[in-house]
Enzyme design. Sequence first.
Site, mmCIF file in Angstrom:
data_model
loop_
_atom_site.group_PDB
_atom_site.id
_atom_site.type_symbol
_atom_site.label_atom_id
_atom_site.label_comp_id
_atom_site.label_asym_id
_atom_site.label_seq_id
_atom_site.Cartn_x
_atom_site.Cartn_y
_atom_site.Cartn_z
ATOM 1 N N ASP A 1 -7.331 8.350 -4.057
ATOM 2 C CA ASP A 1 -6.825 7.107 -4.650
ATOM 3 C C ASP A 1 -7.214 7.028 -6.132
ATOM 4 O O ASP A 1 -7.838 7.968 -6.659
ATOM 5 C CB ASP A 1 -7.340 5.902 -3.853
ATOM 6 C CG ASP A 1 -8.816 5.601 -4.059
ATOM 7 O OD1 ASP A 1 -9.487 6.305 -4.852
ATOM 8 O OD2 ASP A 1 -9.316 4.656 -3.429
ATOM 9 N N GLU B 1 0.814 -1.209 0.000
ATOM 10 C CA GLU B 1 0.000 0.000 0.000
ATOM 11 C C GLU B 1 0.856 1.271 0.000
ATOM 12 O O GLU B 1 0.416 2.315 -0.477
ATOM 13 C CB GLU B 1 -0.908 0.019 1.235
ATOM 14 C CG GLU B 1 -1.949 -1.097 1.283
ATOM 15 C CD GLU B 1 -3.151 -0.826 0.384
ATOM 16 O OE1 GLU B 1 -3.242 0.300 -0.171
ATOM 17 O OE2 GLU B 1 -3.974 -1.746 0.236
#
Length: 251
Positions: A103, A94
């Site tokens: 995102d 991540e």
Amino acid sequence: MRAAMVRELISRMRSKEHANDQPSTPRPRARRRKKKAALAVSAMVMTVGSTGYELGNPSDANAITLVSQHDNIRRHASKRTVSEELKEAIAEEEGVHLTVYADPIGKPTVGVGHLVRAFDNLSVGDVISYERALEFLEQDLKQAEAAVARLTANLPLYQHEYDALVDLVFNIGEGNANKENSPNLNAAIKAGDYAAIAEELAYHTAGNAKLRGLAYRSDRRAAIFQQADYSDPRPRALALRDPQLEGIDTG
């Protein structure tokens, strides 16, 4: 910069783990060193069969593919929690972001893949501490653990199989792992078909876009599930394309 932030978070994670250790409890890092030593001595590796351990030839001499000797039976997901190895793998996958960002599909995200919620009182551009990033990670992992317990019902799992499924749910969300959106995965779990479960761990798209990072993560997840190999496949993949890149930090 990304690799440095990941290393810093993992260092803090390990320090916290060390502080929480009981004197009589073997530390996971010590066990990991023992596993590496055992792998260096033997030209064979341990791979997991449906009924126990089987000896097999390693697919990659650099892979760490030893199942913990302290966990040689399958247990129900409700009896498990994620390993420190998985926490570190998720941080590597991540990345660590202390500034809230949008995102790939536009959702505000921070820390280790934490989707910002209204009660977090955060907006894009806000900055958090490493400590809060770790708190978010622990909260999100607990949710993923509960989701995997619901998903697998009474199916017993080795620790590494459990970890791989937690990573899946952490990555795609419980809703995308349900019967409607992942029917083959759910059918494999219901049938207790571990090989078929492994085949359903690949998710390569986000917002209808195919992402190379998700492909690497899927490969890593499958290796965790099948071989207890938590290592990052990227350095090996790069080395295959260009041997001169072997050993280079690709974080």
